[in-house]
Motif scaffolding. Sequence first.
Motif, PDB file in Angstrom:
ATOM      1  N   GLY A 131       0.717  -1.178  -0.030  1.00 36.63           N
ATOM      2  CA  GLY A 131       0.166  -0.034  -0.193  1.00 36.63           C
ATOM      3  C   GLY A 131       0.742   1.136   0.000  1.00 36.63           C
ATOM      4  N   LEU A 132       1.921   1.231  -0.262  1.00 39.76           N
ATOM      5  CA  LEU A 132       2.901   2.440  -0.469  1.00 39.76           C
ATOM      6  C   LEU A 132       2.982   3.140  -1.551  1.00 39.76           C
ATOM      7  CD1 LEU A 132       6.073   1.181   1.566  1.00 39.76           C
ATOM      8  CD2 LEU A 132       4.324   2.562   2.665  1.00 39.76           C
ATOM      9  N   PRO A 133       2.577   4.220  -1.852  1.00 44.65           N
ATOM     10  CA  PRO A 133       2.721   5.087  -3.260  1.00 44.65           C
ATOM     11  C   PRO A 133       4.070   5.010  -3.766  1.00 44.65           C
ATOM     12  CG  PRO A 133       2.520   6.653  -1.541  1.00 44.65           C
ATOM     13  CD  PRO A 133       2.293   5.274  -0.793  1.00 44.65           C
ATOM     14  N   GLY A 134       4.216   4.542  -4.993  1.00 40.94           N
ATOM     15  CA  GLY A 134       5.623   4.215  -5.601  1.00 40.94           C
ATOM     16  C   GLY A 134       6.184   3.076  -5.457  1.00 40.94           C
ATOM     17  N   LEU A 151       5.932   5.316 -15.498  1.00 34.63           N
ATOM     18  CA  LEU A 151       7.144   5.654 -16.419  1.00 34.63           C
ATOM     19  C   LEU A 151       7.526   6.843 -16.959  1.00 34.63           C
ATOM     20  CD1 LEU A 151       7.735   1.830 -17.802  1.00 34.63           C
ATOM     21  CD2 LEU A 151       8.563   2.864 -15.742  1.00 34.63           C
ATOM     22  N   ALA A 152       6.205   7.575 -17.383  1.00 34.72           N
ATOM     23  CA  ALA A 152       6.124   8.694 -18.235  1.00 34.72           C
ATOM     24  C   ALA A 152       7.128   9.959 -17.347  1.00 34.72           C
ATOM     25  CB  ALA A 152       4.630   9.199 -18.368  1.00 34.72           C
ATOM     26  N   GLY A 153       7.067   9.830 -16.133  1.00 39.67           N
ATOM     27  CA  GLY A 153       7.706  10.785 -15.385  1.00 39.67           C
ATOM     28  C   GLY A 153       9.219  10.576 -15.323  1.00 39.67           C
ATOM     29  N   CYS A 176      14.286   0.790 -21.663  1.00 40.56           N
ATOM     30  CA  CYS A 176      13.362   2.104 -22.049  1.00 40.56           C
ATOM     31  C   CYS A 176      14.257   3.224 -21.723  1.00 40.56           C
ATOM     32  CB  CYS A 176      12.164   2.196 -21.114  1.00 40.56           C
ATOM     33  SG  CYS A 176      11.128   1.055 -21.344  1.00 40.56           S
ATOM     34  N   GLY A 177      15.561   3.016 -21.421  1.00 36.44           N
ATOM     35  CA  GLY A 177      16.359   4.368 -20.988  1.00 36.44           C
ATOM     36  C   GLY A 177      16.599   4.810 -19.723  1.00 36.44           C
ATOM     37  N   LEU A 178      15.575   4.098 -18.747  1.00 35.11           N
ATOM     38  CA  LEU A 178      15.500   4.609 -17.290  1.00 35.11           C
ATOM     39  C   LEU A 178      16.732   4.231 -16.464  1.00 35.11           C
ATOM     40  CD1 LEU A 178      11.984   3.617 -16.843  1.00 35.11           C
ATOM     41  CD2 LEU A 178      12.645   5.982 -17.582  1.00 35.11           C
ATOM     42  N   PRO A 179      17.081   5.164 -15.601  1.00 35.98           N
ATOM     43  CA  PRO A 179      18.141   4.806 -14.812  1.00 35.98           C
ATOM     44  C   PRO A 179      17.556   3.593 -13.760  1.00 35.98           C
ATOM     45  CG  PRO A 179      17.257   6.939 -14.155  1.00 35.98           C
ATOM     46  CD  PRO A 179      16.551   6.352 -15.287  1.00 35.98           C
ATOM     47  N   LEU A 245      10.615   5.346  -7.958  1.00 37.60           N
ATOM     48  CA  LEU A 245       9.796   4.077  -8.335  1.00 37.60           C
ATOM     49  C   LEU A 245      10.474   2.873  -7.735  1.00 37.60           C
ATOM     50  CD1 LEU A 245       7.497   2.680  -9.776  1.00 37.60           C
ATOM     51  CD2 LEU A 245       8.846   2.683 -11.725  1.00 37.60           C
ATOM     52  N   VAL A 246       9.584   1.975  -6.916  1.00 36.54           N
ATOM     53  CA  VAL A 246      10.374   0.598  -6.546  1.00 36.54           C
ATOM     54  C   VAL A 246       9.489  -0.446  -6.918  1.00 36.54           C
ATOM     55  CG1 VAL A 246      10.962  -0.856  -4.466  1.00 36.54           C
ATOM     56  CG2 VAL A 246      11.337   1.973  -4.393  1.00 36.54           C
TER      57      VAL A 246
END
Lengths: 412, 64
Positions: A131-134, A151-153, A176-179, A245-246
Amino acid sequence: MSVAGDTSQTIVVAGGSLAGHTVVAELDRRGFTGDVVWVRGPEGTAPYSRPALSKELIQGKVTRDTIRLPVPERYGLRLRVLDHAVCARLDPDADRVLVTRTAGAGEEWIPFDALFVCTGMRARVPAAFTGLPGVHCLRTLADAERIKERLAGRPRTVVVGAGLIGSEMAASLRSCGLPVELVVQGRLPMEPVFGAELGRFCLDRHHAHGVTTRLGATVTGLSAAGPRGPVTLTYDDGERTSADLVVLGLGAVTSCDWLDGGGLDLSDGLGCDAALRTARPNVFAAGDVANWWHPVFGRRMRVEHWSNASAQARHAVESWSAAQEGREPAPFADVPYFWSDQYGLKYQMVGHAHGHDEVRVERTGADGHPFVTYFRAGRVVAAAGVNAPRAVMRMKARIQSEGMTTQGVYAG
Amino acid sequence: MKITVDRNLCDGNGVCMGIAPDVFDIDDDLTLHIADEIPDDPEVHAQVRQSVTSCPVLALTLVE
Ligand SMILES: Cc1cc2nc3c(=O)[nH]c(=O)nc-3n(C[C@H](O)[C@H](O)[C@H](O)COP(=O)(O)OP(=O)(O)OC[C@H]3O[C@@H](n4cnc5c(N)ncnc54)[C@H](O)[C@@H]3O)c2cc1C
Ligand code: SF4
């Protein structure tokens, strides 16, 4: 093939993913003329390809519409489909299940002549991480779409757990090029499945693509600063980091608690014999939930992979059909198989490496990817490779045929 | 019996080849090849049917 059943029979199929879908399709193919009640579970979606979630869907190559399994409308069955509905209880004294609605209200007891349990698994999420956001796990289409929406952010992401799903998620997000940082509880990603050689290879691929890894680490705490704020991760050595994000890849647990009290063996999934029959003669199991006696390996096992779910579903229907006709059903003896896609490479494994006492590593293809053969007492029990489908499938056939001609040799 | 493959779906995992090696073959660059002629053998036909239902990405279609 035998056409089975009669018009007065009712079959209940519990579970709306690959195993349940295949049971329904197989009853249809056999021309079953009775009633089928298909209780598809809480997800409220038509069956879809789960493997695509962590691969093509996250990377935006497919959408929810293109990963659907063939829709039931084409069936010739007398079929009642119940979505947002779960089997909640099995009556110990009568052949009936309690079906409750997860959206809206209502419940009903449905009597059955045969029950197929295909309720699979759900993500393992420690209570403190719920229930934790993110913070997201990944088992369902809804999970994947929630992650995708974030992912948009362009979030800085930490993937916790480096089994198949964690490792695949890290690769897909990185593609997708995300860290991405990958937290590996053990020494190497995917090591418990693949062993050290392929685990090392997998780790090197992550590094080559710019994933940072934290090896031998356990996340002991998670806290969120608010609905869109960063998540703070605390590790067992006391260190803290933060992420936008986790994604939790901490494995899955079987969904068979609803059978509690129904007189079945629930020690690890739903216990069955070699032909996928449970302790109740008209209750069968298939897919991730089924714990059965494997005649090739001479031991009980449960397999959490895609192809197993459809093959077992067909077999469970055959076992039911055999019972109808007074025949003795054959054991389910398929050699387990799975694949994983990471950075354009296809990892594949066949067999059951449990208890192996020797491995042989070769290099295959122009790129010299590792190909690993696992032995037990001098016999091949499993094999795994990267972009080597021919060699892997040859091993599958070999393990199958050797195992069947020398039943019990692999046992122990 | 004729089989078609959706090349957009097929990811070259070779499950079909594992079941019906006389009909399907797969390169190590993960391209699927289907035999022009399917042997007129009931056992091979049964294998092909099983391949169609076992393809994990449902890329195969059978035209009987
Ligand atoms: C992200 C991800 C990626 C994967 N990738 C791969 C891969 O690359 N290769 C591979 O081989 N495997 C992969 N798998 C594993 C594969 O998806 C599973 O083995 C397969 O989905 C098992 O199918 P199943 O029908 O047995 O169970 P599940 O897919 O778990 O489905 C169970 C169904 O039962 C429903 N249900 C639950 N409880 C109840 C109840 N009480 N009553 C009625 N219905 C209920 C659920 O809603 C669900 O519809 C992956 C899994 C995930 C999550
Ligand atoms: S099983 Fe399906 S995806 Fe795999 S190679 Fe054959 S057609 Fe392609």
